[in-house]
Design an enzyme around this catalytic site. Structure first.
Site, PDB file in Angstrom:
ATOM      1  N   SER A 229     -22.538 -21.365  -9.667  1.00  0.00           N
ATOM      2  CA  SER A 229     -22.773 -19.927  -9.869  1.00  0.00           C
ATOM      3  C   SER A 229     -21.876 -19.342 -10.957  1.00  0.00           C
ATOM      4  CB  SER A 229     -22.496 -19.158  -8.573  1.00  0.00           C
ATOM      5  OG  SER A 229     -23.302 -19.625  -7.534  1.00  0.00           O
TER       6      SER A 229
ATOM      7  N   GLY B 130     -26.255 -15.914  -9.631  1.00  0.00           N
ATOM      8  CA  GLY B 130     -26.061 -16.694  -8.418  1.00  0.00           C
ATOM      9  C   GLY B 130     -27.404 -17.312  -8.049  1.00  0.00           C
TER      10      GLY B 130
ATOM     11  N   THR C  37     -16.121 -22.037  -3.752  1.00  0.00           N
ATOM     12  CA  THR C  37     -15.475 -22.401  -2.488  1.00  0.00           C
ATOM     13  C   THR C  37     -14.450 -23.518  -2.712  1.00  0.00           C
ATOM     14  OG1 THR C  37     -17.446 -21.772  -1.260  1.00  0.00           O
ATOM     15  CG2 THR C  37     -15.937 -23.290  -0.148  1.00  0.00           C
TER      16      THR C  37
ATOM     17  N   GLU D 228     -25.273 -20.704  -0.633  1.00  0.00           N
ATOM     18  CA  GLU D 228     -26.180 -21.864  -0.718  1.00  0.00           C
ATOM     19  C   GLU D 228     -27.637 -21.398  -0.849  1.00  0.00           C
ATOM     20  OE1 GLU D 228     -23.319 -25.216   0.192  1.00  0.00           O
ATOM     21  OE2 GLU D 228     -25.406 -25.316  -0.385  1.00  0.00           O
TER      22      GLU D 228
END
Ligand code: CAA
Length: 383
Positions: free
Chosen positions: A126, A131, A158, A362
């Site tokens: 992203s 995104g 993350t 996700e």
């Protein structure tokens, strides 16, 4: 679908369940409150095989399959979703490199992830402006002699500040989904910097940062898969990642249900436990029914993946249903707990905050429905 678990699946599930109950759950509130990344837990989980559940033993994995991975994610998520998202992305990176890497890349990178030597993997797709429309990414990779030079910035990554293996996507030519390539970055090469951790609503024990690449030089063998084939690599990985988030949602929802049932038995109002009121019983009945439906959808997607059959649609169906179900479950859990549900004395307010991102990361619920509808329409044309 065979609903009987194999010995290996039961072993992984029980191992994850015991570790989640004894080691992860007692620390979950602290990780959330102190925004503390659970490095030590992740290392211990690697020792138990939880960082490479679906990875061959020769690369340090547990070789227990996609169903076992889903079950393990459910168990860890029921204790702490911050820990499980780091586990999920690490497994996703290890699987991606196992599938698309050269022999040398696999041997070099995968055991580092599965052993916990590299405490986490990161998935850097992203960007701030894209995104959902991942193919619109602007990070570039250009050849300089034998090397690649990356420039650009990734967003919402993350474990980005902790990862020792980062899979990153960059444009190597053209526009759109063609001309995107995938790279594996080891450690922290010069030119790669992590921003300050995002101040998030939930998953506060997980680390989310921007990653900036400024003339970041990667060796030629950092390219993962074929040049220009990176978008397909990302979507294949995301199909599996969506089973991981569906499993996470099931775990959080189960935690909501268990906390609510306990509270409904203990808390008394108008001279009786609140669990004796029909309103609360119906909440619990609906939570249990929807949770079972989500678990079955999720394990169905995982079993298709395990059998080597197409599972794109099933992964999206599991992800959209489970994540929306978990948000309903968390909402009802807070409601059942009344005023206490709004305080951090009980864990349901954390479950509520942690569940919220599941319909976003996700691939948002809207993207999942887009994927499902495309598959439905494609099947109608070809049948
Ligand atoms: N598997 C393999 N290939 C696939 C595929 C799949 N599931 N889906 C599509 N493809 C192929 C297509 O066949 C097409 O190939 P050709 O060019 O050869 O025809 C190519 O990929 C492009 O596909 P689309 O035309 O469908 O591409 P699109 O631009 O319309 O986008 C999308 C498709 C489904 C919307 C995709 O962009 C998407 O999934 N977006 C969401 C991104 C996302 O999930 N981001 C999450 C970030 S990671 C994260 O959140 C991790 C974390 O921290 C927890």
């Amino acid at each position: 679908m065979d609903l009987e678990l194999t010995e290996a699946e039961r072993l992984i599930r029980d191992t994850a369940r015991a570790f989640a109950r004894d080691r992860i759950a007692p620390q979950a509130r602290m990780h959330d409150r102190e925004e503390h990344f659970p490095s030590e837990l992740l290392r211990q989980m690697a020792e138990l095989g939880l960082m490479g559940v679906n990875i061959p033993a020769e690369l340090g994995g547990a070789e227990a399959g996609a169903v076992a991975y889903s079950l393990a994610m459910m168990e860890v998520s029921a204790a702490c979703a911050s820990t499980s998202v780091a586990m999920g992305v690490t497994n996703m990176c290890a699987e991606l490199i196992t599938r698309f890497g050269t022999g040398a890349q696999k041997q070099r990178l995968v055991p580092r992830l599965t052993s916990g030597e590299a405490v986490a993997g990161a998935f850097a797709l992203s960007e701030a402006h894209c995104g959902s429309d991942a193919a619109a990414l602007r990070t570039t990779a250009v050849r300089r002699g034998p090397d690649w030079v990356l420039n650009g910035a990734k967003q919402w990554i993350t474990s980005g500040a902790h990862a020792q293996v980062t899979v990153v996507w960059a444009r190597t030519s053209g526009t759109g989904s063609r001309g995107i390539s995938c790279f594996a970055v080891e450690g922290r090469p010069p030119g790669l910097t992590a921003g300050k951790p995002e101040d998030k609503m939930g998953l506060r024990g997980s680390n989310t940062v921007a990653l900036t690449f400024e003339d970041c030089v990667l060796p030629g063998d950092a390219l993962l898969g074929e040049e220009g084939d990176g978008f397909r690599v990302a979507l294949v990985a995301l199909d599996g990642g969506r089973i991981g988030i569906a499993s996470q949602a099931c775990g959080v929802a189960r935690a909501c249900l268990e906390a609510s049932a306990r509270y409904a038995r203990e808390r008394r109002a108008f001279g009786q436990p609140i669990g004796d009121f029909q309103a609360v019983r119906w909440f619990l009945a609906n939570m249990r029914t929807e949770l079972s439906a989500a678990e079955l959808l999720t394990l169905r997607a995982a079993s298709l993946k395990q059998a080597g059959r197409p599972f794109t649609r099933e992964a999206s169906m599991a992800k959209v249903f489970a994540s929306e179900m978990a948000n309903r479950a968390a909402d009802k859990a807070v409601q059942i707990h009344g005023g206490y549900g709004y305080l951090d004395e009980f864990p349901v307010e954390r479950y509520f905050r942690d569940a919220r991102v599941q319909t976003i990361y996700e691939g948002t619920s809207e993207i999942q429905r887009m994927v499902i509808a495309r598959e439905v329409l494609r099947a109608a044309v070809t049948s």
